[in-house]
Design an enzyme around this catalytic site. Structure first.
Site, PDB file in Angstrom:
ATOM      1  N   SER A  29     171.812  -5.146 -86.494  1.00 27.22           N
ATOM      2  CA  SER A  29     170.950  -6.320 -86.156  1.00 27.22           C
ATOM      3  C   SER A  29     171.056  -7.380 -87.577  1.00 27.22           C
ATOM      4  CB  SER A  29     169.351  -5.505 -85.724  1.00 27.22           C
ATOM      5  OG  SER A  29     168.517  -6.745 -85.656  1.00 27.22           O
TER       6      SER A  29
ATOM      7  N   TYR B  54     161.670   0.275 -88.064  1.00 18.79           N
ATOM      8  CA  TYR B  54     162.664   0.397 -87.167  1.00 18.79           C
ATOM      9  C   TYR B  54     163.839  -0.957 -87.841  1.00 18.79           C
ATOM     10  CZ  TYR B  54     165.337  -3.053 -84.584  1.00 18.79           C
ATOM     11  OH  TYR B  54     166.837  -3.689 -84.076  1.00 18.79           O
TER      12      TYR B  54
ATOM     13  N   LYS C 180     167.938   0.739 -89.219  1.00 22.88           N
ATOM     14  CA  LYS C 180     169.469   0.030 -88.996  1.00 22.88           C
ATOM     15  C   LYS C 180     170.141   0.050 -90.689  1.00 22.88           C
ATOM     16  CE  LYS C 180     168.969  -1.104 -84.630  1.00 22.88           C
ATOM     17  NZ  LYS C 180     169.526  -0.273 -84.170  1.00 22.88           N
TER      18      LYS C 180
HETATM   19  C1  UD1 Z   1     163.267  -8.847 -83.215  1.00 22.81           C
HETATM   20  C2  UD1 Z   1     163.049  -8.172 -84.267  1.00 22.81           C
HETATM   21  C3  UD1 Z   1     164.641  -7.652 -84.787  1.00 22.81           C
HETATM   22  C4  UD1 Z   1     165.215  -6.658 -83.522  1.00 22.81           C
HETATM   23  C5  UD1 Z   1     165.136  -7.963 -81.923  1.00 22.81           C
HETATM   24  C6  UD1 Z   1     165.981  -7.331 -80.772  1.00 22.81           C
HETATM   25  C7  UD1 Z   1     161.931  -8.815 -86.375  1.00 22.81           C
HETATM   26  C8  UD1 Z   1     161.416  -9.419 -87.240  1.00 22.81           C
HETATM   27  N1  UD1 Z   1     162.792  -9.284 -85.755  1.00 22.81           N
HETATM   28  O1  UD1 Z   1     163.481 -10.091 -83.158  1.00 22.81           O
HETATM   29  O2  UD1 Z   1     164.628  -7.278 -85.728  1.00 22.81           O
HETATM   30  O3  UD1 Z   1     166.364  -6.656 -83.593  1.00 22.81           O
HETATM   31  O4  UD1 Z   1     164.028  -8.350 -81.528  1.00 22.81           O
HETATM   32  O5  UD1 Z   1     164.917  -6.096 -80.134  1.00 22.81           O
HETATM   33  O6  UD1 Z   1     162.507  -7.961 -87.161  1.00 22.81           O
HETATM   34  N2  UD1 Z   1     158.392 -15.130 -80.065  1.00 22.81           N
HETATM   35  C9  UD1 Z   1     156.886 -16.074 -79.282  1.00 22.81           C
HETATM   36  N3  UD1 Z   1     156.659 -15.899 -78.599  1.00 22.81           N
HETATM   37  C10 UD1 Z   1     156.729 -14.737 -78.118  1.00 22.81           C
HETATM   38  C11 UD1 Z   1     157.585 -13.703 -78.955  1.00 22.81           C
HETATM   39  C12 UD1 Z   1     158.506 -13.926 -79.135  1.00 22.81           C
HETATM   40  O7  UD1 Z   1     156.940 -17.252 -80.588  1.00 22.81           O
HETATM   41  O8  UD1 Z   1     156.169 -14.171 -77.023  1.00 22.81           O
HETATM   42  C13 UD1 Z   1     158.691 -16.012 -81.159  1.00 22.81           C
HETATM   43  C14 UD1 Z   1     158.886 -15.145 -82.211  1.00 22.81           C
HETATM   44  O9  UD1 Z   1     158.334 -15.299 -83.149  1.00 22.81           O
HETATM   45  C15 UD1 Z   1     161.009 -15.627 -82.920  1.00 22.81           C
HETATM   46  C16 UD1 Z   1     161.399 -15.590 -81.915  1.00 22.81           C
HETATM   47  O10 UD1 Z   1     160.115 -16.259 -80.717  1.00 22.81           O
HETATM   48  O11 UD1 Z   1     160.636 -17.298 -83.529  1.00 22.81           O
HETATM   49  C17 UD1 Z   1     162.108 -14.584 -81.279  1.00 22.81           C
HETATM   50  O12 UD1 Z   1     161.154 -13.505 -81.077  1.00 22.81           O
HETATM   51  P1  UD1 Z   1     161.780 -12.187 -80.311  1.00 22.81           P
HETATM   52  O13 UD1 Z   1     162.574 -12.508 -79.481  1.00 22.81           O
HETATM   53  O14 UD1 Z   1     161.120 -11.178 -80.956  1.00 22.81           O
HETATM   54  O15 UD1 Z   1     162.933 -11.677 -81.617  1.00 22.81           O
HETATM   55  P2  UD1 Z   1     162.442 -11.634 -83.040  1.00 22.81           P
HETATM   56  O16 UD1 Z   1     161.765 -11.587 -84.324  1.00 22.81           O
HETATM   57  O17 UD1 Z   1     163.779 -12.561 -83.657  1.00 22.81           O
END
Ligand code: UD1
Length: 342
Positions: free
Chosen positions: A127, A152, A156
């Protein structure tokens, strides 16, 4: 010439199911195992519907070494793709042992059996989380890893290191780690896609569930980041494109083209998109409303990360192809399929 067979652990999961389809379409035989701990048998049915034929499937927990041994005894394969793992960052903070136990024991079992049975190639699902909060963007495979911020993420990093050590030590073992950025979207047939249990942690499933009326309002985590619109930047990679990267990596392994015993590739688009851009684009291309509000930052989020994909483009001959609009359409089509929305 007989076909190459690939063992796919966690093949009923989100990325595993799409990769199963892509491998069969590319001419490989597959053996899929899954314990349905975070997936459903309907994913296998979806895969078989898309392919128009049955696939070899066994319900096996990869943590159960004796059950896994039976798979190695029954099938001849040179390559394993190991997807089977837990992936909820937040849960891993409160249940670290669950993550270390499941993600590492299953992986050790796979590697030990590969060694015992002389099966040479393993493709590991890593990841972009290993890069943490990188100083220079986009990140290349040479960008230093940062200390993991969750169990998690640590699984990795540990798994990458184990693979590197094994490939160095064992003559007959070859490994590729694919570092996924943010996989989103679904198969164009809308027969397979992401199946989050409970409240989704990831952005796109939350967006599609809000559009479907299952969630009232999407929270945008943080609008005061040092980015153009204040929300986080990510590299959203279409899951079908991601599946094809696995096919390219398997081909590289099975055709003896690897230059080193252990190789790493970033799998992303190379283009960043902000959370706000993604939400507005989703609403535009699908003509649906997604109520959202700005809230505080989510702990552990990095402001921005996206991939330099030069290595994967040049070495694997792979490139992300699907447009973000098509990807977001597919995500909505899948949610509608799940909910029976016309
Ligand atoms: C996360 C994990 C990553 C993992 C991936 C797949 C971290 C920091 N991140 O990535 O390791 O491989 O998921 O499961 O470990 N967001 C919102 N509202 C929401 C959900 C998300 O604003 O309800 C924003 C988050 O703040 C982020 C972006 O959307 O900026 C993407 O979030 P997300 O889809 O959860 O992925 P990551 O955090 O990038």
């Amino acid at each position: 010439m007989s076909k190459e067979t690939v063992l796919i652990s966690g093949g009923a999961g989100y990325i595993g199911s799409h990769t199963t389809v892509a491998l069969v379409e590319a001419g490989f035989d597959v053996v899929v195992i899954d314990n349905f701990s975070n997936s459903e048998p309907s994913a296998i049915e979806g895969v078989e519907k898309i392919l128009g034929r049955k696939i070899d499937f066994m319900e096996v927990d990869t943590c159960d070494k004796e059950a896994l041994r039976k798979v190695f005894e029954k099938y001849q394969f040179n390559t394993v793709i190991h997807f089977a793992a837990y992936k909820a960052v937040g849960e891993s903070m409160t249940e670290p042992l669950k993550y270390y136990q499941n993600n590492l024991v299953s992986y050790m079992n796979i590697l030990e059996l590969m060694k015992e049975f002389g099966r040479p190639n393993i493709l590991f699902s890593s990841s972009a989380t290993v890069y943490g909060n990188a100083e220079v963007l986009p990140v290349t495979e040479q960008t230093p890893r940062q200390p993991a911020t969750s169990p998690y993420g640590n699984t990795k990093q540990i798994a990458e290191d184990i693979l590197s050590d094994c490939c160095r030590a064992y003559e007959g073992m070859w490994g590729i780690a694919l570092r996924y950025f943010n996989p989103i979207g679904a198969h164009p047939s809308a027969l397979i896609g992401e199946l989050p249990r409970g409240v989704p942690n990831n952005l796109v499933p939350f967006v599609t569930q809000t559009a479907a009326g299952i969630r009232e309002c999407l929270s945008v985590f943080g609008s005061d980041y040092d980015t153009p619109d204040g929300t986080c930047l990510r590299d959203y990679i279409d899951v079908v494109d991601l599946a094809k990267a696995h096919v390219a990596a398997v081909r590289r392994m099975t055709s003896g083209k690897m230059e080193r015993k252990y190789e790493i590739f970033n799998v992303g688009t190379g283009s960043p998109l902000s959370v706000l851009e993604l939400i507005t684009r989703f609403m535009d291309v699908n003509g649906v409303d997604v109520p959202y509000k700005m809230v505080g930052r989510r702990s552990g989020d990095v402001p921005a990360v996206w991939a330099d994909t030069t290595l994967a483009n040049n070495t694997l001959g792979w490139k992300a192809e699907r447009s973000i609009d098509d990807t977001l359409r597919s995500a909505w089509a899948w949610e509608k399929h799940l909910r029976g929305i016309q």
